[in-house]
Design an enzyme around this catalytic site. Structure first.
Site, PDB file in Angstrom:
ATOM      1  N   GLN B  30      39.098  -8.852  37.718  1.00  0.00           N
ATOM      2  CA  GLN B  30      38.334  -7.868  36.959  1.00  0.00           C
ATOM      3  C   GLN B  30      36.838  -7.953  37.261  1.00  0.00           C
ATOM      4  OE1 GLN B  30      39.584  -9.106  33.014  1.00  0.00           O
ATOM      5  NE2 GLN B  30      39.480 -11.232  33.710  1.00  0.00           N
ATOM      6  N   ASP B  85      36.976 -17.210  27.232  1.00  0.00           N
ATOM      7  CA  ASP B  85      35.608 -17.507  26.805  1.00  0.00           C
ATOM      8  C   ASP B  85      35.528 -18.804  26.001  1.00  0.00           C
ATOM      9  OD1 ASP B  85      36.057 -16.806  23.919  1.00  0.00           O
ATOM     10  OD2 ASP B  85      36.336 -14.807  24.751  1.00  0.00           O
ATOM     11  N   GLY B 137      49.868 -15.953  31.898  1.00  0.00           N
ATOM     12  CA  GLY B 137      50.403 -16.258  30.573  1.00  0.00           C
ATOM     13  C   GLY B 137      51.841 -15.801  30.396  1.00  0.00           C
ATOM     14  N   ASP B 154      45.225 -14.040  22.858  1.00  0.00           N
ATOM     15  CA  ASP B 154      43.845 -13.538  22.855  1.00  0.00           C
ATOM     16  C   ASP B 154      43.654 -12.748  24.145  1.00  0.00           C
ATOM     17  OD1 ASP B 154      41.164 -13.089  22.639  1.00  0.00           O
ATOM     18  OD2 ASP B 154      40.556 -15.177  22.827  1.00  0.00           O
ATOM     19  N   SER B 155      44.247 -11.555  24.165  1.00  0.00           N
ATOM     20  CA  SER B 155      44.316 -10.768  25.392  1.00  0.00           C
ATOM     21  C   SER B 155      43.273  -9.668  25.387  1.00  0.00           C
ATOM     22  CB  SER B 155      45.699 -10.134  25.490  1.00  0.00           C
ATOM     23  OG  SER B 155      45.856  -9.201  24.438  1.00  0.00           O
ATOM     24  N   ASP B 157      42.859  -5.425  26.193  1.00  0.00           N
ATOM     25  CA  ASP B 157      43.515  -4.343  25.458  1.00  0.00           C
ATOM     26  C   ASP B 157      44.911  -3.999  25.953  1.00  0.00           C
ATOM     27  OD1 ASP B 157      42.445  -3.176  23.135  1.00  0.00           O
ATOM     28  OD2 ASP B 157      40.615  -2.869  24.273  1.00  0.00           O
ATOM     29  N   PRO B 161      45.678  -4.416  32.773  1.00  0.00           N
ATOM     30  CA  PRO B 161      46.370  -5.632  33.207  1.00  0.00           C
ATOM     31  C   PRO B 161      46.953  -6.454  32.054  1.00  0.00           C
ATOM     32  CG  PRO B 161      43.974  -5.804  33.559  1.00  0.00           C
ATOM     33  CD  PRO B 161      44.267  -4.396  33.180  1.00  0.00           C
TER      34      PRO B 161
END
Lengths: 280, 280
Positions: B30, B85, B137, B154-155, B157, B161
């Protein structure tokens, strides 16, 4: 393509693609724009700030109307300060109230809303229980001989011409014109951005009323987290209302809603820590 | 002045003044940008969409971590899918867990977060309880022999992807690798804008788990009303937790929070009507 760009808070903006401008003018009080956006429908913008949209107005208006009215349980006389778009009035009139007095300072907001936002006010201004006063809400609260069970302050933001509606003198007048057991609710901005304003109102409530609090709602076009509604009541009991009593009242009135329900009524007072800490 | 303009949903945008671009590059997965905004601090933007900011990350990360962990009460092994993060990892590590496995697909997100967002991950990657897996994942959930008490997704949207992390096969793998009584929570978008995605996830949860639900949080930079977190548990009892038990657990762990507390834990499940109706 033109965009309406709202820059109410520094360094950030919420923007809306404008398909059409239906009205643009200046009243005696403010710039008024009605525009159309493909996601939010028709929007009313006052002095550059989005006040209400067809698609999400239900959230703010339902939470400001139904929380105090169902908490009170027997409100007969209601006073709305501001709220010229008529959306709050429409929600209040879903209750078996005797009379709703609305004091709006800007007659153009009322006329333009009736003309361009009929889905928001839905004939509320024609209801025989509506008593419309075009005038200054502060002055009305200071001078009226009328008394009310619930007062709702549907104002613009705590900065600018609406500021006088966030001061202790105004809240004192509201207390004076409330019946015993009366409730005052107020538009209190977005605490993530305007935390001090909520603290200031809360301190005034605490000095003047038996119960002082705030509750929250997530309104898409009031950007940047929860919006807060101020809560000041002459009775300390309303927030301890049990779910069963609340649900009985809701079923009895039978108002159609899209955001408000018994669970979110109670949940709205269960504040996250950063909002809770502003109430001090 | 440059602005970062997020156009995740049609016809509207949330915009942030850019004081400085600290990083801009393309990973194997990304576009990654780290920028600085005077209101939200440093912000991480992936493929044009704001993922986290220094100023408001606490809301999302606290609600994703503490709600399932305090509801469970005895989680020892936790799995985080995504969350590069490190902000979620940091919240989970406030609990007396034995081991937290984090599976993040993009190593650049981890390295860039450690370098530019230290206030968000705060050394969480150096904690001896952290087991960092750089990988897919979906594949991890499908293949691992490990078992977990709580899984947090914790993806990004539900479009793009991250989409594979919203399908029934993935949720089925999560169920397989949960210990008895385990809980799965998921990032489930903004229901005012993406209502169908929440309904779809909910139906999968309902087909696979003893308890299916959603809870909400108001995150300033996840614009347009509440964000929803999906809830799927192998025990139906967690949501009936009484306030006193919850507060005892919170006091015992003593985690410092700025959004999460006992009242908003319970209030987050008390959904407004339009969200409640999406769970059907």
């Amino acid at each position: 393509v033109t965009w309406h760009r709202e820059t109410l808070f520094p360094h950030v903006a919420a923007s809306y693609e404008v398909d059409r401008v239906l009205y643009q003018g200046r009243s005696g009080f403010q710039d008024i724009v009605i525009l159309e956006n493909a996601t939010f429908g028709r929007m009313m913008v006052l002095d550059g700030v989005t006040q209400t949209t067809e698609r999400d107005e239900f959230i703010y208006h339902e939470m400001m109307a139904h929380v105090p009215l169902f908490a009170h349980g027997a409100a007969s006389r209601v006073l709305i300060i501001g709220g010229g778009d008529g959306g709050l009035l429409e929600e209040v009139l879903k209750h078996p109230v005797e009379r709703v007095t609305q004091v709006e300072i800007d007659p153009d907001v009322i006329e333009i809303s009736k003309r361009f936002l009929p889905s928001i006010c839905r004939g509320a201004y024609d209801d025989p229980r509506t008593d419309l006063v075009v005038g200054d809400g502060f002055k009305y609260a200071a001078e009226t001989e009328n008394r009310f069970d619930v007062i709702m302050v549907d104002s613009t933001d705590p900065a600018g011409p609406g500021e006088i509606l966030f001061g202790r003198p105004f809240y004192g007048h509201c207390r004076r014109i409330l019946n015993p057991g009366g409730i005052l609710v107020t538009q209190n901005g977005v605490p993530f951005m305007q935390g001090r304003e909520l603290t200031t109102s809360y301190r005034h409530f605490k000095a003047l009323f038996a119960d002082a609090a705030a509750y929250v709602a997530a309104v898409p076009t009031y950007s940047w987290g929860f919006m807060a509604l101020g809560w000041a009541a002459l009775s300390p009991d309303y927030r301890a209302l049990d779910r069963a009593t609340l649900e009985r009242r809701i079923a009895k009135v039978g108002a159609t809603t899209r955001y408000y329900n018994g669970e979110c009524h109670l949940g709205a007072f269960m504040l996250p820590r950063y909002v809770r800490e502003l109430l001090a």
